[in-house]
Write an enzyme that holds these catalytic residues in place. Structure first.
Site, mmCIF file in Angstrom:
data_model
loop_
_atom_site.group_PDB
_atom_site.id
_atom_site.type_symbol
_atom_site.label_atom_id
_atom_site.label_comp_id
_atom_site.label_asym_id
_atom_site.label_seq_id
_atom_site.Cartn_x
_atom_site.Cartn_y
_atom_site.Cartn_z
ATOM 1 C CB SER A 26 -0.899 0.022 1.242
ATOM 2 O OG SER A 26 -1.562 1.268 1.377
ATOM 3 C CE1 TYR A 39 -4.302 -2.185 4.635
ATOM 4 C CE2 TYR A 39 -3.504 -0.003 4.034
ATOM 5 C CZ TYR A 39 -3.964 -1.255 3.670
ATOM 6 O OH TYR A 39 -4.081 -1.582 2.344
#
Length: 269
Positions: free
Chosen positions: A153, A166
């Protein structure tokens, strides 16, 4: 082969690909793209979909279209990973390509984040990649070839409010993949990372709070220190799959330990 999928017809013929998180979103797009280019794909997920494309007609002698077979896999469970990799290699053949897509997102400020959500996030997004990459990587190294692509990501490279777990888990996964690539380079195994930005998936839509949410993602939000997306659009899962396909292909044969951001310029890199 769908016209939007880059590559040569049959480019992955006779190759076996294992894709985690293939039940939906980016993982499903990766599995379909590799199969369209000739791979025999093991589409794995903790709750895999059953509407995946079936194998190509056995009379299709050009072998330009592969197949997608569904397997249940919990990446957080080492024994499950080892069993599934063994099963895939028995049924489909030695794994040539591993694509780590499985991931979860739990959001909250750090001061309000629970121990359970922290542990779950790292169990899937980081430890899960360790489990699958170790199980497949040792086999690839023994055979002297292979390719591992981790879908990370862009949050791994820029701070995000409410997304500390995350972002940290994805940053750890990216560095793990690069270290693995260094260790396996001498065995002819390449390891790279694709780092998406905002992509039109169920995970992304779960963050939306109104009808104009997509517009606000594209425009950016100064209050949360987010830039917008310079290219003016949210990615489709296929945009990410196309980058994975390239890095998995022989056209990227001299690329390893790299991190490719596919975010429309959102991180201004």
């Amino acid at each position: 082969m769908p016209e939007h999928i880059p590559g040569c017809r049959g480019e992955f013929a006779d190759r076996v690909a294992l894709v985690t998180g293939a039940g939906q979103g980016i993982g499903a797009a990766v599995a379909a793209s590799l199969a369209a280019l000739g791979a025999r794909v093991a589409a794995t997920d903790i709750a895999p979909r059953r509407d995946v494309p079936g194998p190509a007609d056995e009379t299709d002698t050009d072998r330009s279209t592969g197949s997608v077979s569904s397997f249940t896999l919990d990446v957080t469970d080492r024994a499950s990973v080892d069993r599934t990799v063994d099963q895939v290699e028995r049924e489909l053949g030695p794994v040539d390509l591993l694509v780590n897509v499985a991931g979860i997102l739990r959001t909250a400020p750090v001061t309000e984040f629970s121990d359970e959500d922290w542990a779950d996030t790292f169990a899937v997004n980081t430890t899960g990649i360790f489990h699958t990459s170790r199980a497949v990587g040792r086999r690839m190294a023994g055979r002297g070839s292979g390719c591992i692509v981790t879908v990370g990501s862009n949050a791994a490279g820029v701070p995000r409010t409410g997304m500390a777990a995350y972002a940290a888990s994805k940053a750890a996964a990216a560095m793990f993949t690069k270290c693995l690539g260094l260790e396996l380079a001498g065995s002819g195994v390449r390891c790279n990372v694709v780092a998406p930005g905002s992509t039109d998936t169920a995970m992304q839509r779960a963050l939306w709070t109104g009808e104009d949410s997509e517009r606000r993602v594209v425009a950016g939000d100064p209050e949360t220190y987010r830039t917008g997306i310079p290219l003016g659009r949210i990615a489709d899962p296929q945009d990410i799959a196309d980058a994975v396909v390239f890095l998995a292909s022989d056209r990227a044969r001299h690329i390893t330990m790299q991190e490719l951001y596919v975010d429309g310029g959102a991180t201004l890199r």
